[in-house]
Design a protein around this motif. Structure first.
Motif, PDB file in Angstrom:
ATOM      1  N   PRO A  89       0.872  -1.156   0.041  1.00 10.30           N
ATOM      2  CA  PRO A  89      -0.097  -0.134  -0.016  1.00 10.30           C
ATOM      3  C   PRO A  89       0.748   1.261   0.151  1.00 10.30           C
ATOM      4  O   PRO A  89       0.543   2.366  -0.667  1.00 10.30           O
ATOM      5  CB  PRO A  89      -0.820  -0.161   1.311  1.00 10.30           C
ATOM      6  N   GLU A  90       2.005   1.260   0.501  1.00  7.16           N
ATOM      7  CA  GLU A  90       2.831   2.534   0.777  1.00  7.16           C
ATOM      8  C   GLU A  90       3.585   2.740  -0.608  1.00  7.16           C
ATOM      9  O   GLU A  90       3.510   3.760  -1.028  1.00  7.16           O
ATOM     10  CB  GLU A  90       3.855   2.171   1.763  1.00  7.16           C
ATOM     11  N   GLU A  91       4.001   1.436  -1.368  1.00  9.87           N
ATOM     12  CA  GLU A  91       4.456   1.928  -2.658  1.00  9.87           C
ATOM     13  C   GLU A  91       3.503   2.347  -3.638  1.00  9.87           C
ATOM     14  O   GLU A  91       3.698   3.086  -4.401  1.00  9.87           O
ATOM     15  CB  GLU A  91       5.326   0.777  -2.899  1.00  9.87           C
ATOM     16  N   GLN A  92       2.279   1.755  -3.413  1.00 12.15           N
ATOM     17  CA  GLN A  92       1.100   2.228  -4.351  1.00 12.15           C
ATOM     18  C   GLN A  92       1.132   3.679  -4.297  1.00 12.15           C
ATOM     19  O   GLN A  92       0.857   4.398  -5.110  1.00 12.15           O
ATOM     20  CB  GLN A  92      -0.049   1.143  -4.083  1.00 12.15           C
ATOM     21  N   LEU A  93       0.925   4.058  -2.978  1.00 14.35           N
ATOM     22  CA  LEU A  93       0.373   5.536  -2.656  1.00 14.35           C
ATOM     23  C   LEU A  93       1.782   6.538  -3.348  1.00 14.35           C
ATOM     24  O   LEU A  93       1.361   7.425  -3.870  1.00 14.35           O
ATOM     25  CB  LEU A  93       0.376   5.836  -1.195  1.00 14.35           C
ATOM     26  N   ARG A  94       2.803   5.887  -3.082  1.00 12.08           N
ATOM     27  CA  ARG A  94       4.172   6.731  -3.567  1.00 12.08           C
ATOM     28  C   ARG A  94       3.906   6.927  -5.144  1.00 12.08           C
ATOM     29  O   ARG A  94       4.010   8.154  -5.557  1.00 12.08           O
ATOM     30  CB  ARG A  94       5.445   6.057  -3.453  1.00 12.08           C
ATOM     31  N   ARG A  95       3.530   6.050  -5.885  1.00 12.15           N
ATOM     32  CA  ARG A  95       3.557   5.862  -7.155  1.00 12.15           C
ATOM     33  C   ARG A  95       2.278   6.875  -7.750  1.00 12.15           C
ATOM     34  O   ARG A  95       2.174   7.634  -8.611  1.00 12.15           O
ATOM     35  CB  ARG A  95       3.444   4.659  -7.754  1.00 12.15           C
ATOM     36  N   PHE A  96       1.124   6.804  -6.938  1.00 15.26           N
ATOM     37  CA  PHE A  96      -0.082   7.622  -7.166  1.00 15.26           C
ATOM     38  C   PHE A  96       0.356   9.070  -7.093  1.00 15.26           C
ATOM     39  O   PHE A  96      -0.128   9.722  -7.838  1.00 15.26           O
ATOM     40  CB  PHE A  96      -1.176   7.392  -6.196  1.00 15.26           C
ATOM     41  N   GLU A  97       0.965   9.268  -6.035  1.00 16.44           N
ATOM     42  CA  GLU A  97       1.164  10.614  -6.050  1.00 16.44           C
ATOM     43  C   GLU A  97       2.405  11.296  -6.843  1.00 16.44           C
ATOM     44  O   GLU A  97       2.268  12.469  -7.316  1.00 16.44           O
ATOM     45  CB  GLU A  97       1.824  10.931  -4.434  1.00 16.44           C
ATOM     46  N   SER A  98       3.137  10.339  -7.234  1.00 15.39           N
ATOM     47  CA  SER A  98       4.295  10.784  -8.370  1.00 15.39           C
ATOM     48  C   SER A  98       3.458  11.150  -9.754  1.00 15.39           C
ATOM     49  O   SER A  98       3.548  11.907 -10.526  1.00 15.39           O
ATOM     50  CB  SER A  98       5.256   9.626  -8.543  1.00 15.39           C
ATOM     51  N   ARG A  99       2.359  10.005  -9.984  1.00 14.22           N
ATOM     52  CA  ARG A  99       1.739  10.360 -11.111  1.00 14.22           C
ATOM     53  C   ARG A  99       1.085  11.756 -10.943  1.00 14.22           C
ATOM     54  O   ARG A  99       0.879  12.609 -12.198  1.00 14.22           O
ATOM     55  CB  ARG A  99       0.723   9.328 -11.575  1.00 14.22           C
ATOM     56  N   ARG A 100       0.173  12.034 -10.154  1.00 19.18           N
ATOM     57  CA  ARG A 100      -0.369  13.088  -9.953  1.00 19.18           C
ATOM     58  C   ARG A 100       0.241  14.328 -10.121  1.00 19.18           C
ATOM     59  O   ARG A 100      -0.255  15.420 -10.574  1.00 19.18           O
ATOM     60  CB  ARG A 100      -1.114  13.251  -8.411  1.00 19.18           C
ATOM     61  N   ASP A 150       3.035  14.692 -12.076  1.00 23.31           N
ATOM     62  CA  ASP A 150       3.629  14.712 -13.181  1.00 23.31           C
ATOM     63  C   ASP A 150       2.547  14.726 -14.451  1.00 23.31           C
ATOM     64  O   ASP A 150       1.684  13.882 -14.877  1.00 23.31           O
ATOM     65  CB  ASP A 150       4.256  13.347 -13.672  1.00 23.31           C
ATOM     66  N   PRO A 151       2.527  15.943 -15.070  1.00 27.56           N
ATOM     67  CA  PRO A 151       1.451  16.227 -16.200  1.00 27.56           C
ATOM     68  C   PRO A 151       1.570  15.236 -17.383  1.00 27.56           C
ATOM     69  O   PRO A 151       0.387  15.014 -18.030  1.00 27.56           O
ATOM     70  CB  PRO A 151       1.877  17.722 -16.605  1.00 27.56           C
ATOM     71  N   TYR A 152       2.514  14.408 -17.502  1.00 28.86           N
ATOM     72  CA  TYR A 152       2.582  13.653 -18.680  1.00 28.86           C
ATOM     73  C   TYR A 152       2.254  12.035 -18.332  1.00 28.86           C
ATOM     74  O   TYR A 152       2.201  11.369 -18.901  1.00 28.86           O
ATOM     75  CB  TYR A 152       4.102  13.384 -19.134  1.00 28.86           C
ATOM     76  N   ARG A 153       2.032  12.036 -17.150  1.00 31.35           N
ATOM     77  CA  ARG A 153       1.643  10.863 -16.379  1.00 31.35           C
ATOM     78  C   ARG A 153       0.335  10.887 -15.630  1.00 31.35           C
ATOM     79  O   ARG A 153      -0.258   9.881 -15.032  1.00 31.35           O
ATOM     80  CB  ARG A 153       2.637  10.033 -15.605  1.00 31.35           C
ATOM     81  N   ALA A 154      -0.173  12.035 -15.386  1.00 30.40           N
ATOM     82  CA  ALA A 154      -1.337  12.160 -14.456  1.00 30.40           C
ATOM     83  C   ALA A 154      -2.634  11.607 -14.976  1.00 30.40           C
ATOM     84  O   ALA A 154      -3.513  11.051 -14.425  1.00 30.40           O
ATOM     85  CB  ALA A 154      -1.725  13.843 -14.521  1.00 30.40           C
ATOM     86  N   TRP A 155      -2.658  11.376 -16.443  1.00 33.02           N
ATOM     87  CA  TRP A 155      -3.817  10.767 -17.286  1.00 33.02           C
ATOM     88  C   TRP A 155      -3.992   9.488 -16.927  1.00 33.02           C
ATOM     89  O   TRP A 155      -5.014   8.566 -16.737  1.00 33.02           O
ATOM     90  CB  TRP A 155      -3.611  10.762 -18.737  1.00 33.02           C
ATOM     91  N   LYS A 156      -2.854   8.650 -16.280  1.00 35.97           N
ATOM     92  CA  LYS A 156      -2.935   7.319 -15.656  1.00 35.97           C
ATOM     93  C   LYS A 156      -3.789   7.118 -14.247  1.00 35.97           C
ATOM     94  O   LYS A 156      -4.102   5.878 -13.983  1.00 35.97           O
ATOM     95  CB  LYS A 156      -1.365   6.765 -15.391  1.00 35.97           C
TER      96      LYS A 156
END
Length: 256
Positions: A163-174, A176-182
């Motif tokens: 869950p911790e790594e998933q949250l980190r990746r969610f926040e990283s995507r959020r 990044d304008p080039y990955r936020a669509w994910k």
């Protein structure tokens, strides 16, 4: 304790080791893929190869699939993605929409999501009646057993992240304008139901893990480790299938 609890998410590969090991596994996969397709060796086509990916949101499926097919000729592999069934697809049995993408002899297909949506998202979100998703375990096992009996090499992966790594990746995507669509509202909702999804995943692993179509639960917190693990596992599955059929996975590449 379930299978997810047994996964060691702490394993790490340094960049140099990961690069070397991934390159070696990719070279091996190119060899095996050409052998299955009849482009090298005795020239006879081998059994179909179908690789199925399921996993948590942001578990790295896309990156793994990219590394899996990166060195393969695009004419020799099909990558298919599946989201929610369409209105027309819902008029048929839930397995109906997957048949057209399955590989034939000499072919390879990679599925990003699959028929397991029936016992995962459709179960947890209430999109399928309880009687239907409970019945689906047996239908899936029968389906995969039929494919294996016909010769298909079926390799199934559950990409597991904490869950911790998933949250980190969610926040990283959020950020990044080039990955936020994910990242979607549905991803956040699913994260809030992690306990329900874990229960569904554990039952799926327990009831659909068979000798002909076993599950590989991949530690995904370290992307480098996950990518090497997956490509190696596909190679090993192909090698075992060929040897079981009396086919040499390393035949002479040229004819005397």
């Amino acid at each position: 304790m379930g299978r997810l609890d047994e996964v060691d998410l702490s394993s790490r590969l340094d960049k140099k080791a990961a690069k070397e090991q991934l390159a070696a596994a990719q070279r091996r996969l190119v060899h095996l893929r050409l052998l299955l397709g009849g482009q090298i060796g005795p020239g006879e086509i081998g059994p179909p190869l179908c690789v199925v990916f399921e996993g948590w949101d942001a578990s790295g499926k896309g990156g793994v699939i990219k590394r899996l097919v990166d060195h393969l000729d695009p004419r020799h592999v099909r990558v298919a993605q599946f989201a929610a069934p369409t209105h027309d697809e819902k008029r048929h049995h839930f397995l109906w929409r997957f048949w057209p993408v399955l590989p034939g002899w000499g072919g390879m297909a990679v599925l990003d999501r699959s028929w397991y949506g029936r016992v995962l998202v459709e179960r947890v979100e209430g999109f399928a009646p309880e009687e239907a998703w409970r019945r689906a375990y047996g239908e899936i096992v029968d389906f995969e057993t039929t494919l294996a009996a016909e010769g298909t090499v079926l390799v199934k992966f559950w990409m597991h992240v904490s869950p911790e790594e998933q949250l980190r990746r969610f926040e990283s995507r959020r950020e990044d304008p080039y990955r936020a669509w994910k990242l979607t509202d549905e991803d956040w909702r699913n994260r809030g139901k992690r306990a329900d999804y874990e229960a569904a995943v554990e039952e799926m692993l327990q009831r659909t893990d068979t000798t002909t179509a076993p599950w590989h639960v991949v530690a995904g917190d370290d992307k480098r480790t996950a990518r090497v693990t997956v490509v190696r596992a596909v190679c090993e599955a192909v090698e075992r299938a060929l040897e079981a059929r009396g086919i040499d996975p390393d035949p002479p590449l040229t004819q005397d």
